[in-house]
Design a protein around this motif. Structure first.
Motif, PDB file in Angstrom:
ATOM      1  N   THR A 180     -12.583  13.855 -20.808  1.00  0.00           N
ATOM      2  CA  THR A 180     -12.157  12.463 -20.972  1.00  0.00           C
ATOM      3  C   THR A 180     -10.779  12.207 -20.376  1.00  0.00           C
ATOM      4  OG1 THR A 180     -11.266  12.943 -23.175  1.00  0.00           O
ATOM      5  CG2 THR A 180     -13.535  12.110 -23.042  1.00  0.00           C
ATOM      6  N   GLY A 181     -10.080  13.260 -19.973  1.00  0.00           N
ATOM      7  CA  GLY A 181      -8.800  13.089 -19.298  1.00  0.00           C
ATOM      8  C   GLY A 181      -7.655  12.684 -20.186  1.00  0.00           C
ATOM      9  N   GLY A 182      -7.697  13.017 -21.435  1.00  0.00           N
ATOM     10  CA  GLY A 182      -6.580  12.651 -22.308  1.00  0.00           C
ATOM     11  C   GLY A 182      -6.779  13.169 -23.704  1.00  0.00           C
ATOM     12  N   ALA A 183      -6.087  12.533 -24.612  1.00  0.00           N
ATOM     13  CA  ALA A 183      -6.168  12.938 -26.010  1.00  0.00           C
ATOM     14  C   ALA A 183      -7.538  12.593 -26.565  1.00  0.00           C
ATOM     15  CB  ALA A 183      -5.087  12.237 -26.822  1.00  0.00           C
ATOM     16  N   LEU A 184      -8.069  13.469 -27.365  1.00  0.00           N
ATOM     17  CA  LEU A 184      -9.343  13.233 -28.044  1.00  0.00           C
ATOM     18  C   LEU A 184      -9.156  13.615 -29.508  1.00  0.00           C
ATOM     19  CD1 LEU A 184     -12.319  12.414 -27.776  1.00  0.00           C
ATOM     20  CD2 LEU A 184     -12.852  14.802 -27.322  1.00  0.00           C
ATOM     21  N   PRO A 185      -8.651  12.661 -30.326  1.00  0.00           N
ATOM     22  CA  PRO A 185      -8.490  12.972 -31.740  1.00  0.00           C
ATOM     23  C   PRO A 185      -9.845  13.305 -32.357  1.00  0.00           C
ATOM     24  CG  PRO A 185      -7.664  10.756 -31.234  1.00  0.00           C
ATOM     25  CD  PRO A 185      -8.291  11.293 -30.006  1.00  0.00           C
ATOM     26  N   ASP A 234     -13.578   7.592  -9.439  1.00  0.00           N
ATOM     27  CA  ASP A 234     -14.067   6.215  -9.435  1.00  0.00           C
ATOM     28  C   ASP A 234     -15.578   6.172  -9.579  1.00  0.00           C
ATOM     29  OD1 ASP A 234     -11.615   5.050  -9.190  1.00  0.00           O
ATOM     30  OD2 ASP A 234     -11.654   4.981  -6.997  1.00  0.00           O
ATOM     31  N   GLY A 235     -16.038   5.350 -10.509  1.00  0.00           N
ATOM     32  CA  GLY A 235     -17.465   5.118 -10.668  1.00  0.00           C
ATOM     33  C   GLY A 235     -18.226   6.187 -11.425  1.00  0.00           C
ATOM     34  N   VAL A 236     -17.591   7.279 -11.801  1.00  0.00           N
ATOM     35  CA  VAL A 236     -18.280   8.338 -12.534  1.00  0.00           C
ATOM     36  C   VAL A 236     -17.975   8.146 -14.018  1.00  0.00           C
ATOM     37  CG1 VAL A 236     -18.550  10.812 -12.846  1.00  0.00           C
ATOM     38  CG2 VAL A 236     -18.095   9.893 -10.579  1.00  0.00           C
ATOM     39  N   GLU A 237     -19.044   7.949 -14.781  1.00  0.00           N
ATOM     40  CA  GLU A 237     -18.881   7.715 -16.206  1.00  0.00           C
ATOM     41  C   GLU A 237     -19.702   8.707 -17.006  1.00  0.00           C
ATOM     42  OE1 GLU A 237     -17.953   2.974 -16.408  1.00  0.00           O
ATOM     43  OE2 GLU A 237     -20.014   3.621 -16.719  1.00  0.00           O
ATOM     44  N   LEU A 238     -19.252   8.958 -18.207  1.00  0.00           N
ATOM     45  CA  LEU A 238     -19.909   9.857 -19.133  1.00  0.00           C
ATOM     46  C   LEU A 238     -20.327   9.047 -20.344  1.00  0.00           C
ATOM     47  CD1 LEU A 238     -20.558  12.810 -19.983  1.00  0.00           C
ATOM     48  CD2 LEU A 238     -18.235  12.934 -20.888  1.00  0.00           C
ATOM     49  N   SER A 279     -12.833   3.208 -29.181  1.00  0.00           N
ATOM     50  CA  SER A 279     -13.093   2.421 -27.977  1.00  0.00           C
ATOM     51  C   SER A 279     -13.127   3.346 -26.769  1.00  0.00           C
ATOM     52  CB  SER A 279     -12.001   1.369 -27.803  1.00  0.00           C
ATOM     53  OG  SER A 279     -10.763   1.998 -27.578  1.00  0.00           O
ATOM     54  N   SER A 280     -13.463   2.791 -25.611  1.00  0.00           N
ATOM     55  CA  SER A 280     -13.532   3.631 -24.415  1.00  0.00           C
ATOM     56  C   SER A 280     -12.147   4.109 -23.988  1.00  0.00           C
ATOM     57  CB  SER A 280     -14.206   2.880 -23.268  1.00  0.00           C
ATOM     58  OG  SER A 280     -13.472   1.714 -22.965  1.00  0.00           O
ATOM     59  N   SER A 281     -11.096   3.362 -24.343  1.00  0.00           N
ATOM     60  CA  SER A 281      -9.744   3.814 -24.000  1.00  0.00           C
ATOM     61  C   SER A 281      -9.166   4.778 -25.037  1.00  0.00           C
ATOM     62  CB  SER A 281      -8.816   2.613 -23.830  1.00  0.00           C
ATOM     63  OG  SER A 281      -8.763   1.865 -25.021  1.00  0.00           O
ATOM     64  N   HIS A 282      -9.686   4.749 -26.263  1.00  0.00           N
ATOM     65  CA  HIS A 282      -9.210   5.646 -27.323  1.00  0.00           C
ATOM     66  C   HIS A 282     -10.402   6.218 -28.093  1.00  0.00           C
ATOM     67  CE1 HIS A 282      -5.129   4.353 -26.630  1.00  0.00           C
ATOM     68  NE2 HIS A 282      -5.491   3.095 -26.767  1.00  0.00           N
ATOM     69  N   PRO A 283     -11.164   7.126 -27.475  1.00  0.00           N
ATOM     70  CA  PRO A 283     -12.318   7.689 -28.188  1.00  0.00           C
ATOM     71  C   PRO A 283     -11.870   8.688 -29.256  1.00  0.00           C
ATOM     72  CG  PRO A 283     -12.094   8.721 -26.044  1.00  0.00           C
ATOM     73  CD  PRO A 283     -11.056   7.647 -26.116  1.00  0.00           C
ATOM     74  N   GLU A 284     -12.708   8.837 -30.278  1.00  0.00           N
ATOM     75  CA  GLU A 284     -12.471   9.806 -31.351  1.00  0.00           C
ATOM     76  C   GLU A 284     -13.757  10.584 -31.572  1.00  0.00           C
ATOM     77  OE1 GLU A 284     -11.354   7.745 -34.866  1.00  0.00           O
ATOM     78  OE2 GLU A 284      -9.655   6.745 -33.928  1.00  0.00           O
ATOM     79  N   PRO A 290     -17.478   4.049 -28.292  1.00  0.00           N
ATOM     80  CA  PRO A 290     -16.785   3.884 -27.012  1.00  0.00           C
ATOM     81  C   PRO A 290     -17.682   3.490 -25.839  1.00  0.00           C
ATOM     82  CG  PRO A 290     -16.899   6.190 -27.621  1.00  0.00           C
ATOM     83  CD  PRO A 290     -17.426   5.409 -28.773  1.00  0.00           C
ATOM     84  N   GLY A 291     -18.984   3.659 -25.927  1.00  0.00           N
ATOM     85  CA  GLY A 291     -19.848   3.332 -24.783  1.00  0.00           C
ATOM     86  C   GLY A 291     -19.694   4.381 -23.700  1.00  0.00           C
ATOM     87  N   ASN A 292     -19.478   3.955 -22.483  1.00  0.00           N
ATOM     88  CA  ASN A 292     -19.304   4.886 -21.369  1.00  0.00           C
ATOM     89  C   ASN A 292     -17.826   5.213 -21.186  1.00  0.00           C
ATOM     90  OD1 ASN A 292     -22.038   4.775 -20.944  1.00  0.00           O
ATOM     91  ND2 ASN A 292     -21.893   3.232 -19.337  1.00  0.00           N
ATOM     92  N   LEU A 293     -17.549   6.488 -20.979  1.00  0.00           N
ATOM     93  CA  LEU A 293     -16.185   6.956 -20.765  1.00  0.00           C
ATOM     94  C   LEU A 293     -16.051   7.395 -19.317  1.00  0.00           C
ATOM     95  CD1 LEU A 293     -16.113   9.220 -23.915  1.00  0.00           C
ATOM     96  CD2 LEU A 293     -14.965   7.036 -23.688  1.00  0.00           C
ATOM     97  N   SER A 294     -14.957   7.035 -18.663  1.00  0.00           N
ATOM     98  CA  SER A 294     -14.788   7.484 -17.286  1.00  0.00           C
ATOM     99  C   SER A 294     -14.379   8.954 -17.303  1.00  0.00           C
ATOM    100  CB  SER A 294     -13.752   6.633 -16.554  1.00  0.00           C
ATOM    101  OG  SER A 294     -12.496   6.787 -17.148  1.00  0.00           O
TER     102      SER A 294
END
Length: 187
Positions: free
Chosen positions: A166-171, A96-100, A129-134, A84-88
């Protein structure tokens, strides 16, 4: 290994074609066909052996096309990014602008999982991916540990904190194994 053999063969052929054996006073390998610039690599009989066979050129072209397609498929598989690279932080509606970084998140998840009761060792890595990390866990349990409570603690602890970050689902997937131990002797 095949690449090294092909490279060595090509260098020996170039040495014969550029007349390096004579210029540098080198002895070519025994039985090597190309030792001078005007020599031929294949004799007339070898070059014309398959000329009368109708199937030879279509078969050669088909094999080369398959090898080329397999090489391109392998190359594209190497280039394709599965991390996923960097995750917001906080997901799509995060700060805004803060990534993990994915490495920081996987290190934090693994460190958090190591502190669970019954866990001997834990590793984590991020895929997707950064929008759907696992999250993928590799957990080694102590010999007397039941896997059910560890999985429940993993879901309630590290994974829940990862979902908040990550602010959402993390399978997640967890691969569990037992710590190898010596057999006990009966007396």
């Amino acid at each position: 290994m095949a690449g090294i053999v092909l490279l060595g063969t090509g260098l020996l052929i170039l040495a014969g074609g550029f007349d390096l054996y004579r210029r540098w006073s080198l002895t070519p390998p025994d039985g090597w066909p190309l030792t001078a610039p005007h020599g031929v690599l294949l004799a007339d009989a070898d070059r014309t052996r398959w000329a009368d066979e109708w199937w030879w050129w279509p078969a050669a072209i088909a094999v080369l096309a398959i090898v080329t397609l397999l090489a391109l498929w392998w190359l594209l598989a190497q280039v394709r990014r599965t991390h996923p690279g960097n995750l917001s932080v906080g997901g799509a509606h995060g700060v805004d602008g803060v990534e993990l970084r994915e490495g920081a998140l996987s290190d934090a998840l693994a460190a958090d999982a190591r502190h669970l009761p019954g866990v001997h060792q834990a590793r984590a890595r991020m895929d997707g991916s950064s929008s759907h990390p696992e999250a993928h866990f590799d957990i080694t349990l102590t010999p007397d540990t039941e896997p059910g409570p560890v999985l429940q603690a993993l879901c309630d602890g590290p994974l829940e904190r990862g979902r908040l970050a990550t602010g959402g689902a993390l399978p997640a997937r967890a691969h569990l194994r037992l710590t190898p131990h010596k057999p006990h002797r009966a007396e």
